[in-house]
Design a protein around this motif. Structure first.
Motif, PDB file in Angstrom:
ATOM      1  N   GLY A   4       0.697  -1.068  -0.131  1.00 53.92           N
ATOM      2  CA  GLY A   4       0.056   0.026  -0.210  1.00 53.92           C
ATOM      3  C   GLY A   4       0.944   1.359   0.058  1.00 53.92           C
ATOM      4  O   GLY A   4       2.089   1.187  -0.254  1.00 53.92           O
ATOM      5  N   GLY A   5       0.094   2.286   0.376  1.00 57.87           N
ATOM      6  CA  GLY A   5       0.969   3.918   0.376  1.00 57.87           C
ATOM      7  C   GLY A   5       2.084   3.863   1.485  1.00 57.87           C
ATOM      8  O   GLY A   5       3.078   4.327   1.087  1.00 57.87           O
TER       9      GLY A   5
ATOM     10  N   THR B 270       9.889   2.411  -2.818  1.00 53.14           N
ATOM     11  CA  THR B 270      10.118   3.533  -3.968  1.00 53.14           C
ATOM     12  C   THR B 270      11.458   3.992  -3.868  1.00 53.14           C
ATOM     13  O   THR B 270      12.048   3.875  -5.077  1.00 53.14           O
ATOM     14  N   TYR B 271      12.140   3.914  -2.981  1.00 55.14           N
ATOM     15  CA  TYR B 271      13.524   4.451  -2.844  1.00 55.14           C
ATOM     16  C   TYR B 271      14.361   3.589  -3.435  1.00 55.14           C
ATOM     17  O   TYR B 271      15.546   3.849  -3.958  1.00 55.14           O
ATOM     18  N   ARG B 272      14.218   2.399  -2.963  1.00 52.63           N
ATOM     19  CA  ARG B 272      14.969   1.236  -3.570  1.00 52.63           C
ATOM     20  C   ARG B 272      15.043   1.268  -5.247  1.00 52.63           C
ATOM     21  O   ARG B 272      15.849   1.210  -5.839  1.00 52.63           O
ATOM     22  N   ILE B 273      13.826   1.606  -5.710  1.00 50.68           N
ATOM     23  CA  ILE B 273      13.609   1.669  -7.104  1.00 50.68           C
ATOM     24  C   ILE B 273      14.210   3.008  -7.748  1.00 50.68           C
ATOM     25  O   ILE B 273      14.807   2.886  -8.655  1.00 50.68           O
ATOM     26  N   LEU B 274      14.090   4.162  -6.913  1.00 55.36           N
ATOM     27  CA  LEU B 274      14.886   5.212  -7.387  1.00 55.36           C
ATOM     28  C   LEU B 274      16.430   4.847  -7.236  1.00 55.36           C
ATOM     29  O   LEU B 274      17.089   5.468  -8.146  1.00 55.36           O
TER      30      LEU B 274
ATOM     31  N   GLU C  13       9.211  10.360  -8.564  1.00 61.26           N
ATOM     32  CA  GLU C  13       7.988  10.136  -9.248  1.00 61.26           C
ATOM     33  C   GLU C  13       8.043   9.307 -10.298  1.00 61.26           C
ATOM     34  O   GLU C  13       7.237   8.446 -10.443  1.00 61.26           O
ATOM     35  N   LEU C  14       9.503   9.061 -10.900  1.00 63.37           N
ATOM     36  CA  LEU C  14       9.568   8.011 -11.967  1.00 63.37           C
ATOM     37  C   LEU C  14       9.246   6.646 -11.059  1.00 63.37           C
ATOM     38  O   LEU C  14       8.888   5.513 -11.674  1.00 63.37           O
ATOM     39  N   ALA C  15       9.988   6.554  -9.996  1.00 61.99           N
ATOM     40  CA  ALA C  15       9.980   5.258  -9.422  1.00 61.99           C
ATOM     41  C   ALA C  15       8.754   4.874  -8.687  1.00 61.99           C
ATOM     42  O   ALA C  15       8.243   3.750  -8.771  1.00 61.99           O
ATOM     43  N   GLU C  16       7.902   5.958  -8.530  1.00 62.88           N
ATOM     44  CA  GLU C  16       6.445   5.623  -7.905  1.00 62.88           C
ATOM     45  C   GLU C  16       5.660   4.994  -8.954  1.00 62.88           C
ATOM     46  O   GLU C  16       4.719   4.277  -8.957  1.00 62.88           O
ATOM     47  N   MET C  17       6.014   5.703 -10.495  1.00 62.75           N
ATOM     48  CA  MET C  17       5.053   5.134 -11.525  1.00 62.75           C
ATOM     49  C   MET C  17       5.489   3.634 -11.840  1.00 62.75           C
ATOM     50  O   MET C  17       4.737   2.881 -12.096  1.00 62.75           O
ATOM     51  N   ILE C  18       6.735   3.460 -11.741  1.00 56.13           N
ATOM     52  CA  ILE C  18       7.275   2.029 -12.017  1.00 56.13           C
ATOM     53  C   ILE C  18       6.650   1.139 -11.001  1.00 56.13           C
ATOM     54  O   ILE C  18       6.108   0.087 -11.233  1.00 56.13           O
ATOM     55  N   LYS C  19       6.743   1.439  -9.576  1.00 61.07           N
ATOM     56  CA  LYS C  19       6.021   0.463  -8.506  1.00 61.07           C
ATOM     57  C   LYS C  19       4.758   0.402  -8.744  1.00 61.07           C
ATOM     58  O   LYS C  19       4.046  -0.651  -8.681  1.00 61.07           O
ATOM     59  N   SER C  20       3.708   1.479  -9.242  1.00 61.32           N
ATOM     60  CA  SER C  20       2.347   1.209  -9.319  1.00 61.32           C
ATOM     61  C   SER C  20       1.837   0.390 -10.410  1.00 61.32           C
ATOM     62  O   SER C  20       0.951  -0.085 -10.662  1.00 61.32           O
ATOM     63  N   ASN C  21       3.145   0.031 -11.512  1.00 59.76           N
ATOM     64  CA  ASN C  21       2.773  -0.769 -12.642  1.00 59.76           C
ATOM     65  C   ASN C  21       3.101  -2.154 -12.411  1.00 59.76           C
ATOM     66  O   ASN C  21       3.175  -2.900 -13.263  1.00 59.76           O
ATOM     67  N   PHE C  22       3.886  -2.623 -11.214  1.00 65.34           N
ATOM     68  CA  PHE C  22       4.025  -3.795 -10.919  1.00 65.34           C
ATOM     69  C   PHE C  22       2.926  -4.856 -11.110  1.00 65.34           C
ATOM     70  O   PHE C  22       1.844  -4.335 -10.702  1.00 65.34           O
TER      71      PHE C  22
END
Length: 215
Positions: free
Chosen positions: A87-88, A128-132, A200-209
């Motif tokens: 979640g968030g 998100t930070y790990r994806i960043l 923001e880019l990492a958030e987009m990637i995470k939300s598309n898992f």
């Protein structure tokens, strides 16, 4: 505004199903069911509001429905399911054990569930930070600042120390918030924009898992 939106949805449902409703079932996060129920009870005083069903269980019910519609189940066989809800700000785990039976009139579903709070950091900003980090390291690699042999491969399950080291190395070329006090105002906003753009880019990637329910 929220009350008007809910009234609009209920009115649509009333028109579609040709009936009136006295009870409303709403989804709620596992650990905030009571708060959500109190909120929606205040918003919908004319209805009996229940928030027993959480997001994880909704996913499981949807999966069971798909199995029935596509005839992808064996009668009286027990299936195991694990739902991981990122979640968030949290990750919640739902473990389900269910069985489907068809008596030719309706489907009978026996369902047992267990909930775990999971990791209160993993699902939100930490993921998100790990994806960043990975994005920043990849950009530094494409720019020629990091060598391929230094990047951990997929066989490394938890290479956090290596990633952190590479992230600090990439900071020299793609700064994100470090050493801001020593920078000019113009440089400060460049660095700040770097961080927010990558976040923001990492958030987009995470939300598309892709969401999967292992059986």
């Amino acid at each position: 505004m929220l009350r008007a939106y809910l009234d609009y949805l209920i009115d649509l449902a009333r028109q579609q199903f040709k009936c009136t409703f006295t009870s409303i079932q709403l989804l709620a996060p596992i650990r905030q069911k009571k708060k959500f129920e109190e909120l929606f009870t205040q918003l919908l005083p004319d209805y009996h509001v229940n928030c027993e069903l959480d997001e994880g269980m909704a996913v499981l019910f949807n999966r069971i429905n798909n199995m029935i519609n596509n005839n992808q189940y064996e009668r009286d066989r027990w299936y195991h399911a694990l739902i991981i809800d990122c979640g968030g700000g949290t990750t919640d785990l739902t473990s389900g054990l269910f069985r489907i039976d068809n008596n030719r009139v309706s489907y009978m579903i026996a369902l047992e569930t267990r909930y775990e709070n999971g990791d209160t950091n993993f699902g939100g900003n930490n993921l998100t930070y790990r994806i960043l980090q990975m994005l920043k390291i990849r950009i530094a690699f494409e720019m020629g600042y990091i060598q391929q042999e230094n990047i951990p491969g997929p066989e490394n399950r938890f290479p956090y120390e290596q990633w952190d080291s590479l992230y600090r190395q990439a900071e020299q070329y793609i700064p994100t918030f470090q050493g801001l006090r020593e920078r000019s105002r113009e440089q400060y906003f460049f660095v700040k924009n770097n961080y927010y753009y990558l976040f923001e880019l990492a958030e987009m990637i995470k939300s598309n898992f892709p969401v999967k329910v292992p059986l």
